[in-house]
Design an enzyme around this catalytic site. Structure first.
Site: not given
Ligand code: 4LM
Length: 401
Positions: A63, A116, A188, A213
């Site tokens: 993790r 977004y 971003d 993306k």
């Protein structure tokens, strides 16, 4: 590591293919191995204790980190020109892990008015439940920022170009104003990618990505990344990732990302070339009311885009003369392009932001934030541009009621 430092001078694709990995340390394997481990053994309890406390290097539990993921993180930091990176399980995981690492109740954020949909939902409806206030302003007007910053402002957050309406924000100008008020800047860079623009070199403090993306490029995984100063990335890993989100990226998805990033420069070149051809054709079609593409001189921030970006990206938004109904007819008529959300894939994708990617804005919020009902969005893929052009122009013809 010193060998990698020398490699900082190398070109973008050379680094995208080699940086951060030495085959000699992995039996000569050309590609980084996929380490499928949840946990790591210690030679002694003392060694485990030192690794947990940070006194000794080494992995403890996946993790927190994994060797395949570490290669990806080094490569991302190099491509963005940052000191360090943390790879996580989604773009929203990147934004939340970064903000949860540093924000406290009473803090404020200034964000651009177009984000977004799920980023907007997290800021407007999520963070407000924990006593954090977000002011949304039009960051294409730098004066608006100075008016919104208060002594409580910790971060200024924006996308450029913005999803979905392609506004372009001046990273240098925003960073100047933010820093003068003691706030740090998060960009971003999902639409831009480090190939087209490097926000850290323009004064931003952090970059976040949806690696789902362009960085992946193949529509086969969900992932995110944060890039910034090394000490802050330790905090993001040990607080935001390990304890507050648990948004760990799998080793296999790290491997797929390393594979996708090798061709980022080639793919972006094609996305940008085809998008510019299509944007020009769309703009001169009689049914089209407005095209939003920063590579068109009609775009309000065209001059800024020419300076800030290497090319103009693969995303186009448009509004048709017949409004929403015409937009739906256009999107229903495409045959090569696919109707789907997401972006940056080999396949051209069309979608309707108001009812899909940005449907967590209420109608009033959507209008206040500049996202019209009639807006259609195209993510231009890697198909032959002649086929895309025939498909899009035919669909525009079909948009007449
Ligand atoms: C979409 N976008 O637009 P994950 N930042 C930006 C984004 O466009 C997205 C995210 C973060 C779309 C998803 C359906 C600028 C996502 C969030 O989906 O959590 O990897 O990224 O079509």
């Amino acid at each position: 590591m010193s060998k990698d430092k020398d490699k900082d001078a190398q070109g973008f694709s050379t680094r995208a293919i080699h940086f951060g990995y030495d085959p000699a340390s992995h039996h000569g394997a050309l590609n980084p191995p996929v380490y499928l481990n949840a946990t790591y053994t210690f030679e002694s309890i003392a060694q485990g204790q030192q690794r947990f406390s940070g006194e000794a290097p080494g992995y403890v539990y996946a993790r927190v980190g994994n060797p395949t993921q570490s290669v990806l993180e080094k490569r991302l930091a190099s491509l963005e020109g940052g000191e360090a990176a943390v790879a996580v399980a989604s773009g929203i995981g990147a934004i939340t892990a970064l903000l949860w690492s540093f924000l406290e109740s009473g803090d404020e954020i200034v964000a651009d008015k177009t984000l977004y949909g799920c980023t907007f939902a997290f800021m407007e409806h999520g963070l407000s439940r924990f006593g954090i206030k977000v002011h949304f302003v039009d960051l294409t007007e730098t004066d608006a920022l100075a008016g919104a910053v208060t002594p409580q402002t910790r971060f200024v957050f924006f996308e450029t170009p913005t999803n979905p309406n392609m506004r372009v924000i001046n990273i240098r100008e925003v960073a100047k104003v933010a820093h003068a008020h003691g706030a740090r800047v998060i960009v971003d860079n999902t639409y831009g990618t480090p190939y087209l623009q490097r926000p850290l070199e323009c004064g931003a403090d952090f970059v976040v990505h949806s690696m789902t993306k362009y960085l992946s490029g193949h529509g086969d995984l969900i992932a995110g990344a944060i890039i910034g100063p090394a000490d802050d990335m330790v905090t993001v890993r040990t607080v935001g990732l390990k304890d507050m989100t648990g948004a760990v990226l799998s080793a296999f998805d790290s491997f797929l990302l390393l594979r996708g990033i090798k061709t980022l420069e080639l793919r972006m070149g094609r996305h940008c070339e085809s998008a510019l051809v299509l944007a020009r054709q769309i703009e001169s079609h009689p049914q089209v009311e407005k095209v939003y593409y920063p590579g068109l001189p009609s775009h309000p921030q065209y001059d800024l885009a020419c300076k800030q970006m290497k090319a103009f990206g693969g995303m186009i938004a448009l509004e048709l003369q017949g409004g929403y109904e015409a937009g739906v007819r256009f999107m229903d008529a495409v045959q090569v392009a696919q109707r789907a959300v997401s972006l940056g894939d080999a396949e051209t994708l069309v979608q309707h932001p108001a009812s899909m990617t940005h449907n967590n804005y209420t109608e009033e919020e959507r209008l206040a934030h500049g996202i019209s009902l009639g807006l259609a969005r195209i993510s231009v893929g890697l198909e032959n541009v002649e086929d895309l052009s025939a498909d899009i122009l035919n669909a525009l013809d079909q948009s007449v009621g």
